[in-house]
Design a protein around this motif. Structure first.
Motif, PDB file in Angstrom:
ATOM      1  N   ALA A  11       0.833  -1.205   0.000  1.00 45.88           N
ATOM      2  CA  ALA A  11       0.000   0.000   0.000  1.00 45.88           C
ATOM      3  C   ALA A  11       0.863   1.249   0.000  1.00 45.88           C
ATOM      4  O   ALA A  11       0.569   2.236  -0.682  1.00 45.88           O
ATOM      5  N   LEU A  12       1.964   1.220   0.748  1.00 47.51           N
ATOM      6  CA  LEU A  12       2.860   2.371   0.799  1.00 47.51           C
ATOM      7  C   LEU A  12       3.546   2.603  -0.543  1.00 47.51           C
ATOM      8  O   LEU A  12       3.714   3.739  -0.976  1.00 47.51           O
ATOM      9  N   THR A  13       3.951   1.516  -1.218  1.00 45.39           N
ATOM     10  CA  THR A  13       4.604   1.681  -2.527  1.00 45.39           C
ATOM     11  C   THR A  13       3.635   2.253  -3.557  1.00 45.39           C
ATOM     12  O   THR A  13       4.063   2.940  -4.487  1.00 45.39           O
ATOM     13  N   GLN A  14       2.334   2.007  -3.418  1.00 45.87           N
ATOM     14  CA  GLN A  14       1.364   2.585  -4.339  1.00 45.87           C
ATOM     15  C   GLN A  14       1.345   4.110  -4.234  1.00 45.87           C
ATOM     16  O   GLN A  14       1.124   4.808  -5.218  1.00 45.87           O
ATOM     17  N   VAL A  15       1.589   4.616  -3.035  1.00 48.25           N
ATOM     18  CA  VAL A  15       1.584   6.066  -2.835  1.00 48.25           C
ATOM     19  C   VAL A  15       2.782   6.710  -3.530  1.00 48.25           C
ATOM     20  O   VAL A  15       2.672   7.760  -4.176  1.00 48.25           O
ATOM     21  N   PHE A  16       3.947   6.084  -3.414  1.00 49.75           N
ATOM     22  CA  PHE A  16       5.186   6.675  -3.931  1.00 49.75           C
ATOM     23  C   PHE A  16       5.677   5.992  -5.204  1.00 49.75           C
ATOM     24  O   PHE A  16       6.827   6.170  -5.590  1.00 49.75           O
ATOM     25  N   ALA A  17       4.802   5.248  -5.879  1.00 47.02           N
ATOM     26  CA  ALA A  17       5.230   4.428  -7.020  1.00 47.02           C
ATOM     27  C   ALA A  17       5.912   5.235  -8.107  1.00 47.02           C
ATOM     28  O   ALA A  17       6.921   4.799  -8.689  1.00 47.02           O
ATOM     29  N   HIS A  18       5.417   6.424  -8.418  1.00 44.11           N
ATOM     30  CA  HIS A  18       6.000   7.184  -9.524  1.00 44.11           C
ATOM     31  C   HIS A  18       7.437   7.608  -9.229  1.00 44.11           C
ATOM     32  O   HIS A  18       8.246   7.739 -10.136  1.00 44.11           O
TER      33      HIS A  18
END
Length: 347
Positions: free
Chosen positions: A40-47
């Motif tokens: 879930a955290l990687t989805q926030v900072f994926a870009h």
């Protein structure tokens, strides 16, 4: 020579693992998005995870690493397909609405670290008709004589309201409330609503500030310490409240504030469903509106502040001012055309 080629193939394969891993991570986020834990955290900072690919690009070209080249090309294609919807170059201005036009500003004051003078300066610069604030840290800090003169109509939540939310308006407030929720995921009131009389027509304005994702405390075990659950539940309740107001009042409606959610998370779609994301409609760039306060940089890193509109409101223009004024949030200012639908006294 043979050993050199073998080393090059090994290097090629190892370096290609990163872009291939990003592709896999992106696909997992699309197919099975998570609301807790590391995924879930990687989805926030994926870009941001795609930025290191720029360092690998010269190596792929100069050393002629074919597998890395292919992986970089595939990762670039995935990035362009998945993330550019967040980037906007703007378009021709939409035709003017048939009703009145209003300007609204929303700003999270970072627990009162924005001084009263800075707030006044921004209001004098942008001259909004309606102001939504979050985290103003108490009534005495922000309610100056100048402010009440310029915005004689206002709804101020208590200090415990997220903590200190307000709607300031040049137009009369004919009805207002601070909705209360009894569910356990509500730590405090985080929504305030006002119905405004704008030249004999009504507009509902909702100022919201859902809780940030939790990284400690209740329902946050060590292996899944990033928990979006309480925030996501609040966003569901927020949308239910917005829909109820629309059904009861029949007014044009604008929802604004610090939503504490990025547009790469499932809760964003819960929030935006059936509404118009104003930045996506008429904004430019990524619209990032938040950065850690310790950085004090003149740009945002994540877009978590929004305007949304319901039928009856036409977005005309929106801008994000990220110069450092003391808050970790940028100033968001939008112009809107209000169509002639709601009539004062006729809910």
């Amino acid at each position: 020579m043979q050993r050199q080629k073998q080393r090059q193939r090994v290097l090629d394969g190892l370096l290609a693992l990163y872009p291939v891993g990003l592709i896999g991570l992106t696909l997992v986020a699309l197919v099975a998005p998570q609301r807790t834990g590391l995924m879930a955290l990687t989805q926030v900072f994926a870009h941001f995870l795609f930025l290191p690919l720029l360092l690998l690009l010269p190596l792929a070209v100069l050393v002629r690493l074919s597998l890395l080249r292919f992986a970089l090309g595939a990762a670039l294609a995935v990035f362009l397909i998945v993330y550019p919807p967040a980037f906007h170059v703007g378009s021709a201005p939409p035709p003017a609405a048939t009703g009145v036009q209003v300007r609204i500003m929303t700003w999270n004051l970072f627990y009162g670290r924005v001084s009263a003078a800075q707030l006044q300066a921004r209001l004098e610069t942008y001259e909004p008709d309606i102001v939504l604030v979050q985290e103003m840290l108490g009534e005495g800090f922000v309610v100056s004589e100048w402010l009440t003169t310029q915005y004689p109509y206002h709804l101020i939540g208590s200090y415990a309201t997220a903590p200190g939310m307000a709607i300031f308006s040049r137009y009369p407030i004919v009805e207002a409330s601070v909705p209360q929720f009894a569910e356990a995921h509500w730590d405090m009131p985080r929504i305030i609503w006002a119905r405004l009389d704008i030249e004999e027509h009504t507009l509902s304005v909702v100022n919201a500030h859902p809780i940030p994702p939790r990284t400690f405390g209740t329902n946050c075990a060590v292996l899944r310490c990033y928990n979006q659950g309480p925030r996501d539940a609040q966003i569901v309740d927020l949308r239910r409240f917005v829909d109820e107001i629309r059904a009861q009042m029949g007014d044009p409606l604008i929802l604004g504030g610090d939503m504490n959610v990025t547009e790469r998370e499932e809760a964003y779609f819960d929030l935006a469903h059936g509404l118009v994301d104003v930045h996506r409609a008429v904004g430019r760039g990524f619209g990032a509106s938040w950065r850690p306060g310790m950085l004090q940089v003149p740009f945002g890193l994540l877009r978590i502040d929004y305007f949304f509109t319901a039928p009856g409101v036409r977005p005309l223009k929106v801008m994000t001012d990220c110069r450092w004024y003391g808050s970790d949030h940028c100033v968001l200012v939008g112009d809107f055309g209000i169509e002639e639908r709601g009539i004062v006294g006729k809910p």
